[in-house]
Design a protein around this motif. Structure first.
Motif, PDB file in Angstrom:
ATOM      1  N   TRP A  53       5.338  -7.359  -0.438  1.00 37.37           N
ATOM      2  CA  TRP A  53       4.860  -6.497   0.654  1.00 37.37           C
ATOM      3  C   TRP A  53       3.761  -5.547   0.198  1.00 37.37           C
ATOM      4  CZ3 TRP A  53       5.291  -1.211   0.347  1.00 37.37           C
ATOM      5  CH2 TRP A  53       6.156  -0.705  -0.613  1.00 37.37           C
ATOM      6  N   ARG A  54       3.750  -5.179  -1.068  1.00 32.84           N
ATOM      7  CA  ARG A  54       2.723  -4.265  -1.565  1.00 32.84           C
ATOM      8  C   ARG A  54       1.325  -4.894  -1.484  1.00 32.84           C
ATOM      9  NH1 ARG A  54       6.982  -3.789  -5.297  1.00 32.84           N
ATOM     10  NH2 ARG A  54       7.988  -1.745  -5.202  1.00 32.84           N
ATOM     11  N   SER A  55       1.274  -6.199  -1.649  1.00 41.21           N
ATOM     12  CA  SER A  55      -0.013  -6.894  -1.545  1.00 41.21           C
ATOM     13  C   SER A  55      -0.583  -6.784  -0.138  1.00 41.21           C
ATOM     14  CB  SER A  55       0.150  -8.362  -1.922  1.00 41.21           C
ATOM     15  OG  SER A  55       0.585  -8.494  -3.241  1.00 41.21           O
ATOM     16  N   TRP A  56       0.286  -6.869   0.859  1.00 44.33           N
ATOM     17  CA  TRP A  56      -0.179  -6.750   2.244  1.00 44.33           C
ATOM     18  C   TRP A  56      -0.663  -5.337   2.547  1.00 44.33           C
ATOM     19  CZ3 TRP A  56      -1.525 -10.843   4.733  1.00 44.33           C
ATOM     20  CH2 TRP A  56      -0.958 -12.059   4.398  1.00 44.33           C
ATOM     21  N   VAL A  57      -0.056  -4.338   1.893  1.00 47.01           N
ATOM     22  CA  VAL A  57      -0.536  -2.959   2.046  1.00 47.01           C
ATOM     23  C   VAL A  57      -1.940  -2.839   1.469  1.00 47.01           C
ATOM     24  CG1 VAL A  57      -0.157  -0.563   1.347  1.00 47.01           C
ATOM     25  CG2 VAL A  57       1.776  -1.964   2.085  1.00 47.01           C
ATOM     26  N   VAL A  58      -2.169  -3.435   0.305  1.00 44.31           N
ATOM     27  CA  VAL A  58      -3.497  -3.404  -0.312  1.00 44.31           C
ATOM     28  C   VAL A  58      -4.516  -4.102   0.586  1.00 44.31           C
ATOM     29  CG1 VAL A  58      -4.848  -4.279  -2.268  1.00 44.31           C
ATOM     30  CG2 VAL A  58      -2.629  -3.226  -2.661  1.00 44.31           C
ATOM     31  N   VAL A  59      -4.160  -5.253   1.151  1.00 44.63           N
ATOM     32  CA  VAL A  59      -5.067  -5.981   2.042  1.00 44.63           C
ATOM     33  C   VAL A  59      -5.370  -5.153   3.288  1.00 44.63           C
ATOM     34  CG1 VAL A  59      -5.261  -8.024   3.521  1.00 44.63           C
ATOM     35  CG2 VAL A  59      -4.414  -8.257   1.191  1.00 44.63           C
ATOM     36  N   ALA A  60      -4.353  -4.505   3.863  1.00 45.70           N
ATOM     37  CA  ALA A  60      -4.559  -3.690   5.059  1.00 45.70           C
ATOM     38  C   ALA A  60      -5.455  -2.485   4.774  1.00 45.70           C
ATOM     39  CB  ALA A  60      -3.215  -3.224   5.616  1.00 45.70           C
ATOM     40  N   VAL A  61      -5.238  -1.817   3.650  1.00 42.74           N
ATOM     41  CA  VAL A  61      -6.064  -0.655   3.290  1.00 42.74           C
ATOM     42  C   VAL A  61      -7.507  -1.092   3.042  1.00 42.74           C
ATOM     43  CG1 VAL A  61      -6.457   1.088   1.505  1.00 42.74           C
ATOM     44  CG2 VAL A  61      -4.173   0.753   2.432  1.00 42.74           C
ATOM     45  N   ALA A  62      -7.702  -2.198   2.335  1.00 44.04           N
ATOM     46  CA  ALA A  62      -9.053  -2.695   2.078  1.00 44.04           C
ATOM     47  C   ALA A  62      -9.743  -3.079   3.387  1.00 44.04           C
ATOM     48  CB  ALA A  62      -9.013  -3.885   1.131  1.00 44.04           C
ATOM     49  N   GLY A  63      -9.014  -3.710   4.294  1.00 45.17           N
ATOM     50  CA  GLY A  63      -9.583  -4.062   5.595  1.00 45.17           C
ATOM     51  C   GLY A  63      -9.950  -2.840   6.412  1.00 45.17           C
ATOM     52  N   ALA A  64      -9.091  -1.823   6.396  1.00 40.61           N
ATOM     53  CA  ALA A  64      -9.373  -0.588   7.135  1.00 40.61           C
ATOM     54  C   ALA A  64     -10.600   0.125   6.569  1.00 40.61           C
ATOM     55  CB  ALA A  64      -8.165   0.337   7.100  1.00 40.61           C
TER      56      ALA A  64
END
Length: 92
Positions: A53-64
Motif C-alpha cells: 500500500w505504501r507504493s500506491w501512496v507514493v504514486v498518488a503523491v507523485a501524481g498530485a
C-alpha cells in the motif's frame, strides 16, 4: 571469451539484463509480503512493489504533485502573456 553474467549486484545495486517475459514482469512488480521496493525485472536498481500500500501512496503523491505543477505552469503562462511589461532604463 568468457560469458558475462546477465544478472547480479554491483556495489549493492542489483542488475538484470535477462530478456523480460510477461510472467516475470508481473511477479516482479506484485510481491505480497515483501517491502515497498523490489528488484527491477529488467535493468538496474529497484522499483515499486505494487502489492504494498505504501507504493500506491507514493504514486498518488507523485501524481498530485505533477498535476499541481501542470496547473500552476498553465495559469502562470496565461497571466504573463496577458499583461504588458514595462522596462525602465536609468542612465546616470
Amino acid at each position: 571469451m568468457a560469458d558475462k553474467p546477465t544478472s547480479g549486484e554491483i556495489l549493492g545495486v542489483p542488475y538484470n539484463f535477462d530478456r523480460p517475459s510477461l510472467s516475470r514482469l508481473i511477479s516482479a512488480y506484485w510481491q505480497p509480503g515483501e517491502g515497498m521496493l523490489v528488484e527491477k525485472p529488467f535493468g538496474v536498481g529497484y522499483s515499486l512493489n505494487l502489492a504494498n500500500w505504501r507504493s500506491w501512496v507514493v504514486v498518488a503523491v507523485a501524481g498530485a504533485l505533477l498535476w499541481q505543477q501542470e496547473q500552476s505552469s498553465s495559469t502562470s503562462t496565461d497571466e504573463s502573456e496577458d499583461e504588458p511589461v514595462e522596462v525602465i532604463v536609468d542612465d546616470d
